[in-house]
Structures are given as structure tokens and as C-alpha cells.
Design an enzyme around this catalytic site. Structure first.
Site, PDB file in Angstrom:
ATOM      1  N   TYR A 147       0.734  -1.246   0.079  1.00 43.01           N
ATOM      2  CA  TYR A 147      -0.034  -0.002  -0.120  1.00 43.01           C
ATOM      3  C   TYR A 147       0.815   1.211  -0.040  1.00 43.01           C
ATOM      4  O   TYR A 147       0.619   2.123  -0.702  1.00 43.01           O
ATOM      5  CB  TYR A 147      -0.905   0.028   1.165  1.00 43.01           C
ATOM      6  CG  TYR A 147      -1.797   1.174   1.196  1.00 43.01           C
ATOM      7  CD1 TYR A 147      -3.177   1.120   0.687  1.00 43.01           C
ATOM      8  CD2 TYR A 147      -1.645   2.126   2.189  1.00 43.01           C
ATOM      9  CE1 TYR A 147      -4.179   1.962   0.680  1.00 43.01           C
ATOM     10  CE2 TYR A 147      -2.860   3.161   2.167  1.00 43.01           C
ATOM     11  CZ  TYR A 147      -3.861   3.050   1.384  1.00 43.01           C
ATOM     12  OH  TYR A 147      -4.993   4.244   1.623  1.00 43.01           O
ATOM     13  N   GLY A 178      -4.691  11.486   5.844  1.00 41.49           N
ATOM     14  CA  GLY A 178      -4.571  10.955   7.003  1.00 41.49           C
ATOM     15  C   GLY A 178      -5.644   9.764   7.471  1.00 41.49           C
ATOM     16  O   GLY A 178      -6.305   9.419   6.359  1.00 41.49           O
TER      17      GLY A 178
END
Length: 240
Positions: A147, A178
Site C-alpha cells: 500500500y 491521514g
């Protein structure tokens, strides 16, 4: 001028919030999705946004899907590359399929969608591509080599393509969220999530609409001088 925007992974979470925001901004919005038909039906019924099903990691399917959208809705002026998956695990335990699936969809999807839509934007001398990266593509994250690599690749892809599009009125930018209060984050064990939130200076998870507002600006006429940038929306967790 009525501009057409497509949001990949647009029927849930951050993608759905982006679709709703761009609709409110006056764009004609369509959502792409890969597999959750129920979420797509709910999206269409509650928003009127038309949903198209294909796997953005499949190059031929993406080329065909974007051509269909252009024919049925109109030329695609805005692409938001939001679709993504996780297949977490340490490298020691990660299979090649875990690596390949994440790279194919998260990073390959950006290439496929841009390949399908960028030529038309160049020809029309206007376009907006917004790629959704991640704080973990900037800072790295234990157990996410796939990822983190894909999201980091998105940030580099953004800077390179921005240089190709600039003189044609096509901007290419990224947003690095975030930890956002979505189903994906909700799946994190509670004790782990508490530690994550404790590390965010503002003291909370982000909300999907906060990412959508960033996308809204980058897709606007006012953002014509912004290209090749990465907007970090992470509550101060990583100041890059």
C-alpha cells in the site's frame, strides 16, 4: 460550461463524499465502482449520481468504461482517482497476489484512468486530475509495503504527469489523507485505533467531507495555477 467529473471508488466513504461535493459545485458527476452493487444502488437512489461498474486495474475495461461514460454523459473533464484496496501484512507473510492486487488497482488504476481521459483533456485545453494518495505513502507504515509503495508511486506519478499537462491547461494534483473516519479505518482494532488517534495533533480522525473540500478546490477554476502538488490533510500527523 457543464463539465463532467468521474470519481473512482465513488459510491462509498471518501469517494461518495467527493461525488456529493462535486455535484454541489455544479459538475455532472458519475461514480465508478468495482463490486458493491448494493452501495451503487444506494448512491444512485439517494443522489441521482449515475454509477458505472468496472475494475480500474483492468486496462481494457477502463478504456471501454470511460468511452461509455463519454458517449452517454459527455467528455470527461475531471478525474478523481480515489479507488483503492488494502491487503496488509508484513513482507515476510505477504503473497505476490497481495502485492500485485494493491499495485494493480491503487497505482495501475491511476495510470489506466489517466490514459483514458488525459488525451481528451489535452485536446480541449482543460482538465483536472486529482489522485488520492495517503499519509502512508509519505511516511510509510508497518505491514503495508504494498500500500505504501502504491501510494508513494501515486505522488510521483502526479508530479510527472503534471509536467506533461501544464501547457495544455490540464492540472494534476494529489491529496494525501491521514486517518479518515471511514469503513476501512473502522475495521482497525479499537486498541490500535486509539493509538493512532493519540498520534494525531488535532486529536481526532478526519472526516470524508474534509477530503472532498480539498478535491473541490483542486477541481475549480481558481486552482489553475496549482499543479504537481500534494495537499496533506492529516490533522498534523505528518508534516511533509
Amino acid at each position: 460550461m457543464n463539465r463532467v467529473a468521474i470519481v473512482t471508488g465513488g459510491t462509498r466513504g471518501i469517494g461518495r463524499a467527493i461525488c456529493d461535493q462535486l455535484t454541489a459545485d455544479g459538475f455532472t458527476v458519475v461514480a465508478n465502482y468495482a463490486g458493491n452493487d448494493e452501495a451503487a444502488r444506494h448512491c444512485e437512489e439517494t443522489s441521482g449520481i449515475k454509477c458505472y461498474k468496472w475494475d480500474v486495474g483492468d486496462h481494457a475495461a477502463t478504456m471501454d468504461g470511460c468511452a461509455r461514460v463519454a458517449e452517454e454523459v459527455g467528455p470527461i473533464d475531471i478525474v478523481v482517482n480515489n479507488a483503492g484496496i488494502t491487503r496488509d501484512g508484513t513482507l515476510h507473510k505477504m503473497s505476490f497476489d497481495d502485492w500485485n492486487d494493491v499495485m494493480r488497482i491503487n497505482l495501475g488504476g491511476c495510470f489506466n484512468m489517466s490514459k483514458a481521459c488525459f488525451p481528451g483533456m489535452r485536446e480541449r485545453k482543460w482538465g483536472r486530475i486529482v489522485n488520492i494518495g495517503s499519509i502512508n505513502g509519505q511516511a510509510g507504515q508497518y505491514g503495508q509495503v504494498n500500500y505504501a509503495a502504491a501510494k508513494s508511486g501515486i505522488h510521483g506519478f502526479t508530479k510527472a504527469l503534471a509536467q506533461e499537462g501544464a501547457r495544455f491547461g490540464v492540472t494534476v494534483n494529489a491529496i494525501a489523507p491521514g486517518y479518515i473516519d471511514t469503513d476501512m479505518v473502522a475495521a482497525v482494532p479499537e486498541n490500535v485505533l486509539e493509538k493512532i488517534v493519540a498520534g494525531i495533533p488535532v486529536g481526532r480522525l478526519g472526516q470524508a467531507h474534509e477530503i472532498a473540500r480539498g478535491v473541490s478546490f483542486l477541481c475549480s477554476e481558481d486552482a489553475g495555477f496549482v499543479t504537481g502538488s500534494t495537499m496533506s490533510i492529516n490533522g498534523g500527523q505528518h508534516m511533509y
